[in-house]
Write a protein that holds these residues in place. Structure first.
Motif, PDB file in Angstrom:
ATOM      1  N   GLN A   1       1.053  -1.228  -0.150  1.00  0.00           N
ATOM      2  CA  GLN A   1      -0.093   0.013  -0.214  1.00  0.00           C
ATOM      3  C   GLN A   1       0.806   1.279  -0.071  1.00  0.00           C
ATOM      4  O   GLN A   1       1.806   1.494   0.534  1.00  0.00           O
ATOM      5  CB  GLN A   1      -0.972  -0.031   1.168  1.00  0.00           C
ATOM      6  CG  GLN A   1      -2.032  -0.746   1.116  1.00  0.00           C
ATOM      7  CD  GLN A   1      -2.810  -0.851  -0.100  1.00  0.00           C
ATOM      8  OE1 GLN A   1      -3.285   0.534  -0.392  1.00  0.00           O
ATOM      9  NE2 GLN A   1      -2.958  -1.715  -0.862  1.00  0.00           N
TER      10      GLN A   1
ATOM     11  N   ARG B   1      -3.612  -1.866 -11.897  1.00  0.00           N
ATOM     12  CA  ARG B   1      -2.754  -0.801 -11.466  1.00  0.00           C
ATOM     13  C   ARG B   1      -2.007  -0.341 -12.523  1.00  0.00           C
ATOM     14  O   ARG B   1      -0.806   0.186 -12.420  1.00  0.00           O
ATOM     15  CB  ARG B   1      -1.956  -1.376 -10.287  1.00  0.00           C
ATOM     16  CG  ARG B   1      -2.611  -1.692  -9.338  1.00  0.00           C
ATOM     17  CD  ARG B   1      -1.713  -2.008  -7.916  1.00  0.00           C
ATOM     18  NE  ARG B   1      -2.701  -2.247  -6.815  1.00  0.00           N
ATOM     19  CZ  ARG B   1      -2.337  -2.114  -5.432  1.00  0.00           C
ATOM     20  NH1 ARG B   1      -1.055  -2.067  -5.249  1.00  0.00           N
ATOM     21  NH2 ARG B   1      -3.326  -2.468  -4.729  1.00  0.00           N
TER      22      ARG B   1
ATOM     23  N   GLY C   1      -1.978   2.095  -5.023  1.00  0.00           N
ATOM     24  CA  GLY C   1      -0.480   1.624  -5.184  1.00  0.00           C
ATOM     25  C   GLY C   1       0.651   2.631  -5.172  1.00  0.00           C
ATOM     26  O   GLY C   1       1.820   2.295  -5.332  1.00  0.00           O
TER      27      GLY C   1
END
Ligand code: FES
Ligand code: FES
Lengths: 152, 208
Positions: B30, B119, B180
């Protein structure tokens, strides 16, 4: 429902907007020549063309396709494709074959833009296509062969 | 979803100079929370205008030198990625117009918007900054002079620079980078106000 133009036909596909194009191509349209390798734009197995340019279908939501024309390995055509196919066959490029539809898509895309790629040009274009069988040397040689064929 | 494949075909590319560990583009870590920015008004306590301008640019520098901005202003041919500023994986290069090499352009993977499930960040004109705007390895003073120089900044005057950093979608992306990735400090509105205050105080640059 999402409308997708794939290989010259318009399809209505019952998927959510954020479904990766790869899922729609394989699971909904049954075109399984395009492969899933990583799902995160790291391997190139899922490469298709969108309006003639290479695209990683695993990281492209169907909502981003719109009216664009998608072409998969099943339907690519043209002189670059013929030259790549002949060179691939003559050199026996594939090992297991899993990565190869993506490799062929990228090789064709390179030759459409660069008729006489150097080793460096080939490496830069093909860097995003991984091969677990390490057929890289044959891929590079076959692209040179295809370029020579195209030169006439 | 399967683990991403690792690959080791970077060797020999020679275009990206600095060595870096081969790691996947995807991170499951994270991102740390975004840093804040000081407001432009908070610099009004500095009486000397030139000193105030330099101090404002120091705050601006926390944005410019943030990975969200710096990663695509490389000194080499190759962008970096992630908060750790590692070399982009797969190896990609600037190409003739900042959009990548024939056969592997930025748009091969980067769409018009972020694609959060994988992502993958995106924007309508995802690209590297021109080589004349390389920031990597430069001091903040050097970046400042470069930013003001129309020969290197795309022929922009100061007003055009402020407009660029407050309206260009790829600049704005730095505050909306997807999961992210840590966003650039503060907000784009705060950043724009700092830039305007810097221009209004004479656009002075730090000595180094
Ligand atoms: S499955 Fe798309 S790049 Fe690997
Ligand atoms: S031929 Fe087996 S992965 Fe490439």
């Amino acid at each position: 429902m999402v409308s997708l133009k794939v290989n010259g036909r318009t399809h209505s596909v019952d998927v959510d907007d954020d479904t990766p194009l790869l899922w729609a191509i394989r699971d909904n349209l049954g075109l399984t020549g395009t492969k899933f390798g990583c799902g995160v734009a790291q391997c190139g197995a899922c490469t298709v063309f969108m309006d003639g340019k290479p695209l990683r279908s695993c990281v492209t939501p169907v909502s981003a396709v719109g009216d664009a024309e998608i072409t998969t390995i099943e339907a690519i055509s043209g002189k670059e494709v013929d030259a790549v196919q002949a060179a691939w066959t003559a050199r026996d490029v594939p090992q297991c074959g899993y990565c190869q539809s993506g490799q062929v898509m990228s090789a064709v895309a390179l030759l459409m833009e660069n008729k006489k790629p150097s080793d460096g040009d080939i490496d830069l274009a093909m860097n995003g296509n991984l091969c677990r069988c390490a057929t890289y040397v044959r891929i590079r040689a076959a692209i040179h062969d295809a370029a020579r064929t195209l030169e006439g | 979803m399967q683990a991403p494949l690792l690959h080791a075909i970077l060797a020999g590319a020679g275009l990206c100079l600095a060595g870096t560990a081969l790691t996947s583009a995807q991170t499951t870590r994270q991102a740390a929370p975004a840093a804040s920015l000081r407001s432009a008004e908070s610099f009004s306590t500095i009486a000397n205008q030139r000193d105030r301008s330099v101090a404002l640019f120091g705050e601006i520098g926390t944005v410019l030198q943030h990975p969200r901005c710096m990663n695509c202003h490389p000194a080499t041919e190759c962008p970096r990625q992630a908060d750790a500023k590692r070399l982009h994986q797969p190896l990609v290069v600037r190409g003739k117009d900042g959009h990548g090499a024939p056969g592997l352009e930025c748009a091969t993977c980067h769409g018009k918007q972020n694609f959060d499930p994988a992502r993958i960040p995106g924007d309508g004109h995802w690209a590297l900054a021109p080589a004349s705007m390389a920031w990597e390895g430069k001091s903040l003073g050097q970046i400042c002079e470069q930013l003001k120089d129309p020969n290197r900044n795309g022929s922009r005057d100061l007003a055009a620079i402020v407009k660029h950093v407050t309206s260009d979608t790829l600049v704005l992306w730095a505050w909306n980078p997807g999961p992210g990735r840590v966003p650039a400090p503060g907000s784009n509105a705060q950043f724009g106000a700092l830039m305007q205050a810097w221009v209004d105080t004479g656009a002075a640059c730090p000595a180094s």
